[in-house]
Enzyme design. Structure first.
Site, short mmCIF file in Angstrom:
data_model
loop_
_atom_site.label_atom_id
_atom_site.label_comp_id
_atom_site.label_asym_id
_atom_site.label_seq_id
_atom_site.Cartn_x
_atom_site.Cartn_y
_atom_site.Cartn_z
NE ARG A 17 -5.17 -5.63 7.19
CZ ARG A 17 -5.11 -4.39 7.64
NH1 ARG A 17 -5.06 -3.38 6.79
NH2 ARG A 17 -5.08 -4.14 8.93
CE LYS A 24 1.38 -7.11 11.93
NZ LYS A 24 0.26 -6.15 11.86
CB THR A 83 -4.24 -2.67 23.08
OG1 THR A 83 -5.36 -1.79 23.23
CG2 THR A 83 -3.91 -2.80 21.60
CG ASP A 108 2.49 -4.09 14.35
OD1 ASP A 108 2.67 -3.24 15.24
OD2 ASP A 108 1.36 -4.50 14.01
CG ASN A 233 -1.74 -3.32 9.46
OD1 ASN A 233 -1.64 -3.98 10.49
ND2 ASN A 233 -1.99 -2.02 9.47
N GLY A 428 50.51 -25.95 -19.08
CA GLY A 428 49.14 -25.76 -19.51
C GLY A 428 48.44 -27.10 -19.66
#
Ligand code: UD1
Ligand code: CA
Length: 479
Positions: A17, A24, A83, A108, A233, A428
């Site tokens: 996403r 990510k 997981t 994340d 996400n 100058g």
């Protein structure tokens, strides 16, 4: 250092996403990637060993982790089977079975702090549990695993959103995903996980039910500060958490004695350091490893990346990177400090001045409309308005050196390589192509030629001619 803690940081998931070519966990907030925030948090709780589980965008993520901390063990999860599977892969990557406590965190969840992890570990140890989940009460718990408690309010299971029944869905206490677990129990429990669930994955969260079945104590450490459990996400969440991180950072510095006129428009990266009595005006961005000493004022509308600002200096409406501004120095408004700029104490880089790889000595001034590149300007020298250091011959860059206490005229060009000696002057409009010795005056334009009556002769019917005639009538010769 707590030798009894092994940290496992899960970072193998895809960041679909984010819609990004960048992994990510490598997206940044507070000037630091999400994975860097995660690794710093576990490092600061004193984990003896840290394992990062990588998978998606592995080349990018692995390289970033190795650069951040090469002591982190990297475990590759080729296929993301949940997981629980990720933790199995992490444990296999370790030479020795972990002892003591294992801390599982995510790559994340960027606002999670080391002090929260320490509190979780303390709670876990003092309660003597097999598993302690970091949980939070959310207004909208949808998508999260729910903490299921029995009639005595003891934790009995974590139910994933997709596996939850209607009543379980109403539970507002959720699993942050972060947990502390007894190492021996973890090794045993992840071996017993099955894919018998709605997603066909190995859920780490199922170890809770296993512990309960084994009669081992389980509990939740409820975190009031729900921001710390929030994951990223998509880019909208990244911005939301980025703003909250910045709110926390600005508040921290205000409590440390920094005046921030408008915290909402002031952005401070996590690695920035500020001394007491610094003042930050609205629209200031302090990025990277920028460090500001006491009494300095920055802004408004100033962006500094990796810039060191000395005591009492003032930097107004400036864009700068990889530069040093000395104590009491003045910069801006509208200055552009490029890498390698070093301004000495009480020096000045003024309005519409660009500098690059330039060492400008103490008390030296480049006040107006100039470019100074690959140059050294000595103490107390003054560079006239509109001076250009021509450092590039079209092929190579060359250096220019101006000594101390020199005074150079307006609208000069210093054609590098060239040296202007101590105490020298230039007129100058001088184009300095040859070295000017100390104490000399150099000019390069010839004597002025004035042709009387030129306008009347060459431009008779113009407003200029009319103005000149009027001036002659009034006896005004223009002086
Ligand atoms: C997980 C938890 C859920 C919790 C939620 C909090 C499980 C089964 N569920 O759900 O209870 O409320 O986090 O956000 O644990 N990862 C891997 N490898 C994998 C799968 C995931 O490394 O095979 C990593 C991801 O990169 C991510 C983290 O683990 O950093 C969580 O994965 P995610 O898919 O977001 O878990 P959820 O399904 O949201
Ligand atoms: Ca998630």
């Amino acid at each position: 250092m707590d030798t009894q803690v092994t940290a496992i940081v899960l970072a193998a998931g895809a960041g679909t996403r984010m819609k990004s070519a960048r992994a990510k966990v490598l997206h940044e907030l507070g000037g630091r990637s999400m994975i860097a925030h995660a690794l710093l948090a576990v490092r600061d709780v004193g984990a003896a060993t840290t394992v990062a589980v990588v998978g998606h965008d592995r080349e990018q993520v692995s390289a970033a982790i190795a650069e951040l901390d090469d002591s982190v063990v990297q475990a590759v999860q080729e296929e993301q089977r949940g997981t629980g599977h990720a933790v199995q892969v992490a444990l296999e990557a370790l030479d020795d079975k972990p002892a003591g406590t294992v801390l599982v965190t995510y790559g994340d969840v960027p606002l999670l702090t080391a002090s929260t992890l320490s509190a979780l570990l303390d709670d876990h140890r003092s309660a003597g549990r097999a598993v302690t989940i970091l949980s939070a009460e959310l207004e909208d718990p949808s998508g999260y695993g729910r903490i299921v408690r029995d009639a005595t309010s003891a934790v009995v299971a974590i139910r994933e959103d997709k596996d939850a029944g209607e009543t379980e869905r109403e539970i507002r206490e959720v699993n942050s995903g972060i947990l502390a677990v007894d190492a021996d129990f973890l090794v045993d429990a992840v071996g017993r996980l099955t894919t018998d669930n709605a997603q066909g994955e190995l859920y780490l969260t199922d170890i809770v039910a296993h512990a309960v079945a084994d009669g081992r104590p389980v509990g939740a450490h409820v975190l009031e500060d729900v921001w710390q459990t929030e994951g990223v996400n998509d880019r909208a969440q990244l911005a939301r958490l980025g703003r909250e991180l910045n709110r926390r950072t600005t508040e921290h510095w205000m409590r440390e004695g920094v005046t921030i006129i408008d915290p909402d428009t002031t952005w401070i990266d996590s690695a920035v350091t500020l001394a007491p009595d610094v003042t930050l005006q609205p629209g200031t961005q302090l990025l990277g490893a920028t460090a500001v000493a006491s009494g300095a004022t920055i802004g408004p509308d100033t962006t500094l990346r990796n810039v060191e600002v000395g005591e009492g200096a003032t930097v107004i409406r400036t864009h700068g990177s990889d530069a040093v501004v000395g104590a009491g120095a003045m910069v801006g408004p509208f200055s552009y400090l490029r890498p390698g700029t070093e301004l000495g104490a009480d020096g000045k880089i003024g309005t519409f001045v660009e500098t690059k790889n330039a060492q400008i000595g103490p008390g030296a001034k480049v006040p107006h409309l100039s470019y100074v590149g690959d140059a050294e300007i000595g103490e107390g020298s003054n560079i006239g308005a509109g001076t250009i250091v021509a450092n590039y011959d079209g092929v190579k860059k060359h250096r220019t050196k101006v000594g101390k206490q020199a005074r150079t005229g307006s609208n000069n060009v210093f054609v590098a390589p060239v040296e202007i000696g101590d105490g020298a002057y230039t007129g100058g409009g001088t184009v300095v192509r040859e070295d000017v010795p100390p104490g000399a005056l150099a000019t390069s334009s010839g004597p002025q030629r004035t042709m009387e009556g030129w306008v009347e002769a060459k431009r008779p019917d113009t407003p200029a001619a009319e103005a000149a005639r009027d001036a002659a009538k009034d006896g005004n010769d223009g002086e």
